[in-house]
Design an enzyme around this catalytic site. Sequence first.
Site, PDB file in Angstrom:
ATOM      1  N   SER A  95     -44.158 -32.458  -3.771  1.00 37.11           N
ATOM      2  CA  SER A  95     -42.937 -32.177  -3.956  1.00 37.11           C
ATOM      3  C   SER A  95     -43.099 -31.747  -5.841  1.00 37.11           C
ATOM      4  CB  SER A  95     -42.090 -32.631  -3.882  1.00 37.11           C
ATOM      5  OG  SER A  95     -40.665 -32.749  -4.615  1.00 37.11           O
ATOM      6  N   TYR A 148     -39.518 -41.519  -5.680  1.00 38.29           N
ATOM      7  CA  TYR A 148     -40.299 -40.596  -4.783  1.00 38.29           C
ATOM      8  C   TYR A 148     -41.162 -39.435  -5.572  1.00 38.29           C
ATOM      9  CZ  TYR A 148     -39.647 -36.873  -2.098  1.00 38.29           C
ATOM     10  OH  TYR A 148     -39.620 -34.897  -1.560  1.00 38.29           O
TER      11      TYR A 148
END
Length: 253
Positions: A145, A158
């Site tokens: 990401s 995360y």
Amino acid sequence: MEKIGKRFQEKVAIVTASTQGIGFGIAERLGLEGAAVVISSRRQTNVDEAVKKLKNQGIEVMGLVCHVSNAQQRKDLIKNTIQKYGKLDVVVCNAAANPSVDGIVETKEAVLDKLWEINVKASILLLQEAAPHLNKGSSIVFVSSIVGFHPLKGLAMYGVTKTALLGLTKALATEMAPDTRVNCIAPGFVPTYFASILTTDEQVRRSLEEKTLLNRVGTTQDMAAAAAYLASDDASYVTGETLIVAGGMPSRL
Ligand code: NAP
């Protein structure tokens, strides 16, 4: 979809967490380009629905239930793929969770464990099952990401697990060369169930669009095209790399 090639004819691809969103988009793209695709997720009804959608497009597909942190289901995913198709060319590790929006210093130990387990460890364990079956010329793609490069409030820990995937990509590329290439995509923001804030909060969406150079959020097809490139022979001299697919959001030199 506009013109697409047939780069995956005779290839067999597993995409984890692939009954909707980016994983589904990747499975669809690989399938439309000729691959036999094995899709999976936690819920049988989601698997059945996704299989139907792919079959309706003429894609050769098998669907299985596989919660990526379930050892038996990971084993069965590989076993059933080999039993049905006899080989394995592409593995896309796409599953992730973000169980909490707490800052890192407030994040509970159980949440830290879950983040590591789903976002990193389960992919390693799946690849350990897959490794003996991977052909010469095979390819692995991780899904990281943009927040693995730039921490974002609410996605901090995360994001750290997504940073770990950048290191895992490099380490496995070294270990699995020359027969298997290992690469990674780092999506920007894509309106999916996982990123439902983008569909429910117009202001958040607009502010993220403004962070891109292309003035829009990403689509699952954008991510699928990048993953398909890395998985294909078009990228046969690319390994250990992460391709940021984020519309020109600030990333790195
Ligand atoms: P999504 O649309 O919510 O889809 C998630 C998929 O994963 C569903 O098919 C879900 O089906 C399955 N799934 C969830 N947990 C699972 C588990 N433990 N084991 C197996 N399958 C599981 O999510 P997405 O946005 O496409 O996200 C996919 C990947 O892209 C993730 O790695 C995420 O971190 C990454 N990413 C997303 C964005 C974004 O903006 N959307 C940005 C950067 C990176 P079931 O419910 O049936 O399990």
